[in-house]
Structure formats: structure tokens, C-alpha cells
Design an enzyme around this catalytic site. Structure first.
Site, mmCIF file in Angstrom:
data_model
loop_
_atom_site.group_PDB
_atom_site.id
_atom_site.type_symbol
_atom_site.label_atom_id
_atom_site.label_comp_id
_atom_site.label_asym_id
_atom_site.label_seq_id
_atom_site.Cartn_x
_atom_site.Cartn_y
_atom_site.Cartn_z
ATOM 1 N N SER A 1 0.850 -1.189 0.000
ATOM 2 C CA SER A 1 0.000 0.000 0.000
ATOM 3 C C SER A 1 0.884 1.237 0.000
ATOM 4 O O SER A 1 2.112 1.132 -0.033
ATOM 5 C CB SER A 1 -0.893 0.000 1.242
ATOM 6 O OG SER A 1 -0.089 0.327 2.366
ATOM 7 N N LYS A 2 0.223 2.391 0.057
ATOM 8 C CA LYS A 2 0.974 3.652 0.025
ATOM 9 C C LYS A 2 1.992 3.739 1.160
ATOM 10 O O LYS A 2 3.006 4.408 1.035
ATOM 11 C CB LYS A 2 -0.004 4.830 0.131
ATOM 12 C CG LYS A 2 -0.827 5.005 -1.124
ATOM 13 C CD LYS A 2 -1.270 6.448 -1.268
ATOM 14 C CE LYS A 2 -2.191 6.610 -2.457
ATOM 15 N NZ LYS A 2 -3.537 6.052 -2.169
ATOM 16 N N ARG A 3 1.685 3.053 2.263
ATOM 17 C CA ARG A 3 2.624 3.084 3.392
ATOM 18 C C ARG A 3 4.009 2.608 2.988
ATOM 19 O O ARG A 3 5.006 2.947 3.602
ATOM 20 C CB ARG A 3 2.143 2.145 4.513
ATOM 21 C CG ARG A 3 1.064 2.701 5.399
ATOM 22 C CD ARG A 3 0.711 1.710 6.474
ATOM 23 N NE ARG A 3 0.297 0.418 5.920
ATOM 24 C CZ ARG A 3 0.986 -0.695 6.004
ATOM 25 N NH1 ARG A 3 2.124 -0.724 6.655
ATOM 26 N NH2 ARG A 3 0.542 -1.817 5.457
ATOM 27 N N HIS A 4 4.068 1.770 1.964
ATOM 28 C CA HIS A 4 5.360 1.234 1.551
ATOM 29 C C HIS A 4 6.077 2.160 0.569
ATOM 30 O O HIS A 4 7.027 1.770 -0.079
ATOM 31 C CB HIS A 4 5.184 -0.143 0.890
ATOM 32 C CG HIS A 4 4.626 -1.163 1.821
ATOM 33 N ND1 HIS A 4 3.291 -1.518 1.811
ATOM 34 C CD2 HIS A 4 5.201 -1.884 2.799
ATOM 35 C CE1 HIS A 4 3.088 -2.451 2.733
ATOM 36 N NE2 HIS A 4 4.222 -2.677 3.352
ATOM 37 N N GLY A 5 5.623 3.404 0.456
ATOM 38 C CA GLY A 5 6.252 4.320 -0.497
ATOM 39 C C GLY A 5 5.462 4.323 -1.784
ATOM 40 O O GLY A 5 4.289 3.970 -1.797
#
Ligand code: GLU
Length: 480
Positions: free
Chosen positions: A243-247
Site C-alpha cells: 500500500s501507500k505506506r510502503h512508499g
């Protein structure tokens, strides 16, 4: 044999995520491998969250990846009347029924079936009165339409997960048309897939739980079932769903970070699919040739951005310089761009050299500017290692190199090599030891392409200027 027809069906509520891009790619590869058609359906029934801007971005991202779509995109929202007509035909066939009950009443009935561990079947409950429902429908009262789940197992042979059986008793009757006459997702998807004559549904395995309901709708519509292939999720390095959390997670973000489309395609293809050999560099034609559904892996793939960059480096190296120059220019800021544009031939020659050792387009840009911008900035670790460990020796080597460069005639690799090697030999040092300080003097960094190429590109005057500056820098830093 029927010609395969597959579709990628994104919801235009955000950018094209790498997971979606991989689904699109698998559909495309399957279509091309089997001589079939690759179609696109924009699932824009959620008016609030969908936007035409996002549709445009998704289409751009698909085009950027090089996935050609064979027919104009279908917009799900345009199919509303057909969705309603399909629901009407399910009503006529007795496979669906109208429901006028209030939400609260349904909640109570649902809670009761949960307690009794029986599926929720409204039509066969005491609360349901068919004649009454017909009368109220004829009077035009709004109502929902439920699909009646029949008894018996639902079985299908998923091309990735193998034979799968879901007991009909595990499913409640489910809404297919809301009281505002909009279809629910499962209804719209089946109606559209039948209408588009889709033969293979290849999508993320987050949809696996929808499949039994969709199969029931297909059967009730007397439509041919497609082959289902549910592709495993993509995980981040922490084992959680990417997800976006991973960049960066959208295809656009990777494009803007200087990833080439062929690298992205190669990378995505190997994420959850295996060609059956361990060659890692595969372009679209080879992927098409090798792609079959039975080689899709059951296990979720882990997104490894280092591998993406490694692949990108390989494709940068292979890319034509004329293609890269505008991309590299674009990656520079305004000042860098005008410096590069002022000397286009030299800039192209530098890009040609630097593309062999960079992993992203902006990296080529940054490295290329080092040839053109003065005063040069020095990388601290390189200075530390090659100049400051033995500043006196570094200055002495650089002075000898300066003399060699000043004397070489002509100023080319052949004339320079002998004198530079002699500097190493005279001191009993390896060639690398005398080239290290020179690399830092000429480009500010310890990693560079072949030193003779670097010197030739910089030209004699610039090399000598830079060595002079290096000598005074070493003296200045060494003394402080
Ligand atoms: N619109 C769905 C999604 O974006 C895909 C539905 C499907 O492929 O059947 O997840």
C-alpha cells in the site's frame, strides 16, 4: 475454439496501483499469447468516488506500460439499463425476488439466521408475501431485488487455485438491485462480462469471495461461465499487503521516479508468475511468448524495489541514448536543464556514458551534470577515502597526473594510458590506487565510468582545472 477475450476492470477512484498494473499486464500477456483480445472496462458506477481525471490517468498508465487495448474502453455506468434488464430477467425466471422490507426488519431476520446457523433466505421466511410484493411493485413502490441462492455446492476450477467448492448453504440471499435501481457490484460485473463475451476473468484474489455469487448469477442468466484465474496479492517487504505506506505504489509515481516502462513490465510480470527458467531479463515479446495461466504462482509476491531498480539499470544500459536524453532532461531542475541544453552534443555523449551505470533516469541526470557544472561538488565519503586518508600522497599523485594530462598528445585514451600506468608503477601501487584520487578530482565521486572515457569527455582544459582545484581543496581540508 473460441477466441479468448479478457478484460482489465479498474475502478477509477485512484491512480493505477502496481497491483492493478500487474493484473492488467497478466490479462494482456494472456490475450496476446493466445491470439485473443485485451479489453478495458472502467468500473465507474460509484459516481462519488470515480472521476474522469482518474480514468485518464489510468489509461495513460496502461499506454505508458505499452499494453495496447483492442477495443474502445467500456464504461460500466453506461450499462445501467442492461444491468436492470438482466435483473428483470432473473425476476421473470424466478431466480430473484422483490423485497419491500425495511432495513431494520431485514437486520432482525439476518440476526435470527445467524443464531440458527442457517443461511438468510427471505423468500421462504414467514415475513414474505409474494402476492403483496407483486401488488406493491405494480404500484411503483421502490424496492430492492434479492438473488435467491439455490441449494447445492458451487464448484469451479480456478486456473490458479485449482478446484474450489463453496457450499450454497454458506451464502445468504444477496441484493442484486438496490431500491434506487442501481445494481450491486457482483450483478454489474456479471452482466458486463457476459455482454462483453469475456472468456477468462483474470483478477486479484481479493475477489475470490465474490466468485461463487457471480457464478450463481451466470448460471441463472443461462450464460457460459468464463475461466477464473485469481492472482495472488502483492506484499510489501514487511509481509503486509502493498500500500501507500510502503512508499510509491502507483505506476505514475514510478514513472516520475525515472523507471522505464520495459523495466516495470518485466518486474511486474515476475511478481507472481514464473517463466519456468531463471532468466530475469524479459521484454514484452518474450513475456507474451512464455505466458500461461498455469505458471501464475499461488503464493503472494513480495515487492522488492531493489530488484526493480536493478532491472531498470539493465534497461537503461540497453536503451538508445536519443530516447533517454529527453527523459533525462525532464528529470533535471530548471537550472540543470539549461546547462545541459546549452551543450546538447556533449550532454548526449555524457548520457551515453552514464546510462551504463545508473539505476534510474534522475541518477543519469545527476551524474551527467557533474561533467558540465563548475565548481564541482565533492562526495564526502569519496573525499575521505581517496584524498584524506593520505593527503600528501594524494596531492603528489594528482600533480603527477596533471603533468601527464598536460603532456599527452593527442589527448586520448591511447596517449594517456601509458603515462598514467607509469605513475602507478613508479610508486609500486595498483592502477586503481592512482585512479581513485583522480576520479574524485574529475567528477567529485569515486564511482564513474572508465577513466579514459571520462577524461576524453571532459577535455584536457577542464580536467586540468579540476585537478588544480582538487589540489587546493586537499591542501585546505587537510590543513584544517
Ligand atoms: N473493479 C474491480 C477492482 O478494481 C475489478 C473487478 C473484476 O476484475 O472483476 O478491483
Amino acid at each position: 475454439m473460441t477466441i479468448p477475450r479478457v478484460r482489465f476492470a479498474p475502478s477509477p477512484t485512484g491512480y493505477l496501483h502496481v497491483g492493478g498494473a500487474r493484473t492488467a499486464l497478466f490479462n494482456y500477456l494472456f490475450a496476446r499469447h493466445s491470439g485473443g483480445a485485451f479489453l478495458l472496462r472502467i468500473e465507474d458506477t460509484d459516481r462519488e468516488r470515480s472521476s474522469s481525471e482518474m480514468t485518464g490517468q489510468i489509461l495513460d498508465a496502461i499506454a505508458w506500460l505499452g499494453l495496447e487495448v483492442d477495443e474502445p474502453p467500456v464504461h460500466q455506468a453506461d450499462g445501467l439499463e442492461r444491468h436492470q434488464a438482466d435483473v428483470a430477467s432473473l425476476l421473470r425466471a424466478g431466480r430473484a425476488y422483490r423485497c419491500f422490507a425495511a432495513q431494520e426488519e431485514l437486520e432482525v431476520l439476518r440476526a435470527k439466521s445467524r443464531r440458527d446457523v442457517t443461511p438468510f433466505r427471505y423468500r421462504s421466511s414467514d415475513a414474505y408475501d409474494e402476492a403483496e410484493a407483486e401488488r406493491r411493485a405494480a404500484a411503483g413502490e421502490p424496492h430492492a431485488v434479492f438473488f435467491e441462492v439455490p441449494a447445492g455446492d458451487i464448484t469451479f476450477d480456478d486456473a490458479v487455485h485449482g478446484p474450489t467448492t463453496v457450499p450454497g448453504d454458506s451464502l445468504d440471499d444477496f441484493v442484486i438491485l438496490r431500491s434506487d435501481r442501481t445494481p450491486v457490484y457482483n450483478m454489474a460485473v456479471v452482466s458486463d462480462d457476459v455482454h462483453m463475451a469475456i472468456t477468462h476473468v483474470i483478477r486479484g484474489d481479493d475477489h475470490l469471495s465474490n466468485t461463487p455469487k457471480q457464478i450463481l448469477i451466470y448460471e441463472a442468466l443461462a450464460a457460459d461461465l468464463p475461466v477464473f484465474a485469481h492472482v495472488p496479492m502483492i506484499l510489501g517487504p514487511d509481509g503486509k499487503r502493498l500500500s501507500k505506506r510502503h512508499g510509491a505504489a502507483s505506476v505514475e509515481a514510478y514513472r516520475d521516479e525515472g523507471i522505464l516502462p520495459e523495466a516495470m513490465v518485466n518486474f511486474l510480470a515476475l511478481l507472481g508468475w514464473s517463466p519456468g527458467h531463471d532468466r530475469e531479463l524479459m521484454r514484452l515479446p518474450e513475456l507474451i511468448e512464455a505466458f500461461t495461466l498455469d505458471r501464475i504462482l499461488k503464493k503472494a509476491g513480495v515487492f522488492d524495489s531493489k530488484k526493480l531498480e536493478w532491472l531498470n539499470g539493465k534497461y537503461l544500459d540497453a536503451a538508445a541514448t536519443e530516447r533517454l536524453v529527453p527523459l533525462v532532461l525532464d528529470s533535471l531542475d530548471g537550472e540543470g536543464r539549461s546547462i545541459a541544453a546549452a551543450d546538447p552534443d556533449r550532454f548526449a555523449a555524457v548520457v551515453n556514458l552514464q546510462k551504463t551505470r545508473a539505476r534510474t533516469v534522475p541518477e543519469v541526470g545527476r551524474a551527467s551534470l557533474r561533467y558540465l557544472v563548475d565548481p564541482l561538488s565533492y562526495d564526502e565519503a569519496s573525499v575521505e577515502k581517496h584524498w584524506l586518508k593520505e593527503p600528501q600522497a594524494a596531492r603528489e599523485i594528482l600533480s603527477a597526473e596533471r603533468d601527464a594530462l598536460a603532456a599527452a598528445e593527442p589527448f586520448d585514451a591511447e596517449a594517456l594510458e601509458g603515462p598514467l600506468r607509469a605513475i602507478a608503477d613508479d610508486r609500486g601501487l595498483g592502477f586503481g590506487k592512482v585512479i581513485g584520487p583522480l576520479r574524485v578530482a574529475l567528477l567529485g565521486v569515486q564511482d564513474s565510468p572508465g577513466i579514459f572515457d571520462v577524461m576524453t569527455l571532459l577535455g584536457r582544459d577542464r580536467c586540468i582545472e579540476r585537478i588544480d582545484r582538487a589540489l587546493s581543496e586537499i591542501e585546505r581540508i587537510g590543513a584544517s
